[in-house]
Motif scaffolding. Structure first.
Motif, PDB file in Angstrom:
ATOM      1  N   ASP A  65       0.837  -1.206   0.000  1.00 54.53           N
ATOM      2  CA  ASP A  65       0.000   0.000   0.000  1.00 54.53           C
ATOM      3  C   ASP A  65       0.869   1.251   0.000  1.00 54.53           C
ATOM      4  N   TYR A 121      -6.324  -5.925   1.895  1.00 50.92           N
ATOM      5  CA  TYR A 121      -6.062  -4.645   1.231  1.00 50.92           C
ATOM      6  C   TYR A 121      -7.270  -4.055   0.503  1.00 50.92           C
ATOM      7  N   ARG A 146      -4.203  -1.957   5.074  1.00 55.37           N
ATOM      8  CA  ARG A 146      -4.059  -0.624   4.503  1.00 55.37           C
ATOM      9  C   ARG A 146      -3.400   0.288   5.534  1.00 55.37           C
TER      10      ARG A 146
END
Length: 208
Positions: A65, A121, A146
């Motif tokens: 991320d 995610y 995340r």
């Protein structure tokens, strides 16, 4: 020698799969190639079936991320060729909305890996036959890996004796009221000498 062979493989893939591959590099004795999102099925099929590549095993699918980027996620595929004794890392980028084509029809194990990447995610894999959460509960809110996901989460789970079931409640961080004693030596403030201080200073009570 190994790095040279990987570089030659990268050059071959770049020539044969252009423009689906935008770049390749050899880092840590492993070949990494950057692939257009829409071309991932075509590229992985070639890597599996071509005799010079023969990457017959999909080891893992994960993501990284980068919230500061417009396409915040790198989706990463790790492949292994037992025949060539090579590993390759295939990367593509996507955002929170754009779907990534599923590769479950090419590597059946991808079904589980894509489920985990979706769960952790929030990367959506189009045409995955069973895209459900796999590590968190079905009613879980958000995607824990995340970087903008709070460390405490959004809800806490407990068993309610009155209702005889598991209940979800918003996270509450209650902090007890604290009275600060600024004359305490533990607070690090200046204060009058206390009995025993002379020992730390190498002095005796007579010296004082």
């Amino acid at each position: 020698m190994a790095d040279r062979n990987l570089s030659e493989l990268g050059e071959t893939l770049l020539a044969r799969l252009d423009p689906d591959i935008s770049e390749f590099r050899v880092v840590g004795h492993e070949l990494t190639i950057d692939v257009r999102r829409g071309a991932i099925e075509r590229v992985l099929t070639f890597l599996r079936d071509d005799g010079g590549a023969a990457f017959e095993q999909l080891i893992d699918i994960t993501a990284v991320d980068h919230p500061e980027r417009e396409e915040r996620f790198d989706v990463v595929y790790h492949l292994l060729s037992l025949k060539q004794n090579h590993r390759i890392r295939v990367k593509l980028t996507t955002d929170e909305e754009a779907p990534v084509p599923s590769v479950a029809a090419i590597y059946p194990t991808a079904t589980w890996f894509e489920r985990e990447t979706w769960d952790m995610y929030g990367v959506f894999f189009a045409d995955n036959p069973d895209l459900r959460r796999i590590l968190t509960d079905y009613g879980f809110e958000g995607h824990p890996l995340r970087k903008d996901f709070p460390l405490t989460g959004y809800v806490e789970v407990r068993y309610d004796e009155d209702q005889k079931r598991v209940v979800y409640e918003p996270v509450k961080l209650n902090q007890d009221f604290r009275t600060f004693d600024f004359l305490s030596p533990w607070e690090g403030m200046t204060r009058p000498p206390l009995p025993g201080d002379e020992k730390a200073e190498g002095q005796t009570s007579e010296d004082r």
